[in-house]
Enzyme design. Sequence first.
Site, PDB file in Angstrom:
ATOM      1  N   LYS A 129      -8.224  14.728  -6.476  1.00  0.00           N
ATOM      2  CA  LYS A 129      -8.345  13.294  -6.778  1.00  0.00           C
ATOM      3  C   LYS A 129      -8.017  12.470  -5.522  1.00  0.00           C
ATOM      4  O   LYS A 129      -7.436  12.999  -4.567  1.00  0.00           O
ATOM      5  CB  LYS A 129      -7.382  12.931  -7.911  1.00  0.00           C
ATOM      6  N   ARG A 141       1.547   7.561 -20.873  1.00  0.00           N
ATOM      7  CA  ARG A 141       0.389   6.921 -20.246  1.00  0.00           C
ATOM      8  C   ARG A 141      -0.749   7.144 -21.230  1.00  0.00           C
ATOM      9  O   ARG A 141      -0.767   6.512 -22.270  1.00  0.00           O
ATOM     10  CB  ARG A 141       0.104   7.574 -18.884  1.00  0.00           C
ATOM     11  N   TYR A 174       2.225 -10.891  16.056  1.00  0.00           N
ATOM     12  CA  TYR A 174       2.274 -11.980  15.065  1.00  0.00           C
ATOM     13  C   TYR A 174       3.702 -12.458  14.822  1.00  0.00           C
ATOM     14  O   TYR A 174       4.625 -11.643  14.698  1.00  0.00           O
ATOM     15  CB  TYR A 174       1.737 -11.489  13.723  1.00  0.00           C
ATOM     16  N   MET A 186      -3.500  -6.243  10.942  1.00  0.00           N
ATOM     17  CA  MET A 186      -4.406  -5.676   9.946  1.00  0.00           C
ATOM     18  C   MET A 186      -5.047  -4.389  10.468  1.00  0.00           C
ATOM     19  O   MET A 186      -5.116  -3.396   9.765  1.00  0.00           O
ATOM     20  CB  MET A 186      -5.473  -6.695   9.557  1.00  0.00           C
TER      21      MET A 186
END
Length: 410
Positions: A49, A147, A274, A347
């Site tokens: 997964k 769940r 930043y 970023m």
Amino acid sequence: MEQEHLARAGLYGLLGPRWVEIEVTALENNLREVKKILRPFTRLLAVVKADAYGAGAVEAARVFCQAGADYLGVTTLAEGVELRRQGITIPILVMSPLLPEEIPQALAWGLTLAVASRWGAEAVAQAVRETGRLARIHLKIESGMYRAGLEPEEVKALIRDILSWPGVVVEGAYTHLAQAAHSRKAWEQFRLFFRVCQELEEEGLKIPLKHIANSYACLAYPEMHLDMVRVGTLLYGHYPAGTIHQEIKLQDPWKVKARLLHIREVPAGTAVGYGGDYVTKRATRLGVLPLGYADGLGLTAITRPKSWPDLLRFLAKTFLAYWGWQHREEAVLVRGRPVPIIGRVGMQLSLVDLGDIPAQEGEEVEISLGRPFTSARLPRLYLREGEPYLLRLPTGEWRGLKDKAGFRAR
Ligand SMILES: *Cc1c(COP(=O)(O)O)cnc(C)c1O
């Protein structure tokens, strides 16, 4: 040496400034190590997964299949379809319940479905009637995770219906441990699950594949192996937190690499990045790293502190951060030596303090970026014994890298 090799193979142009390297012999080794502690009849479901925990689902699945996995596990329909499209034929269990609208497609691709509610079961029956295809299902039993899962009473009422639906085949039943490392709770879940399975079998249902064990349980509770284990973490080279029984020898297949985009020197007292969060204390050689938080750099999972010392550590870090102290999970290795990431992570770019290392622009460095956080947009380069043979580009394209001189499309 390795750098020269990559450059010679003409790979840099394809890779760009950052990529992930996956050594597939480590994946094979880990699967074989896990198999060593299983009984011969216990099957192994390799969990792939979330893009195989970052390793790239298609190639990881292929490697696991060849190394002897019996089943694959994914979370979403799209993950299952991707594997089938790339030619993977072994059984695939979609471990999360699907929506009714997704089920016909899942049946068409021959995926095994988890059934976790009456709603889900009826949707499967409906899809079977409409498509005329067979549905292989595993009943997901609620045992303490809360769940998705059928309550023990619910499943007994449901099973009579399921047995009457032609084309719906119950191949398995499973549950998932909420706190595997808490042995009393884990055994409670196990006993409840086992009792429900016994009661279903008394109702005349045969359940060929009963499974509960994740990586932790696989190592810590051999009695929980049952017919199949569902393993992720171990296959990717990590021991689950808290495991004590490390009788198997895992290898880490994973390296994140980047090339320094720029190097510059700044005097003491320069506020860099930043917000000017970081002010240099001395004349500093800065390296520009082509990675940021959009790639997974600087992200940490914050879990609830479990004890007083845990809480104190957490508070201490927060206080110290106010005075400019920085703690980072990741380390950057330049020529094998660790250097700090400084200033606020951007970023897609960040800065490292190169210290006195005579690094050069364009040079390769290594970053200890956690697997599940690492963006799928970074190219995945697959190596066998250090030799690159396959590349997955961020565009989803694949390149086979057969000969040393160049590369060939697969
Ligand atoms: C992710 C997952 C696993 C694998 O867990 P690991 O601890 O990584 O081995 C097993 N079963 C289910 C249902 C999962 O979602």
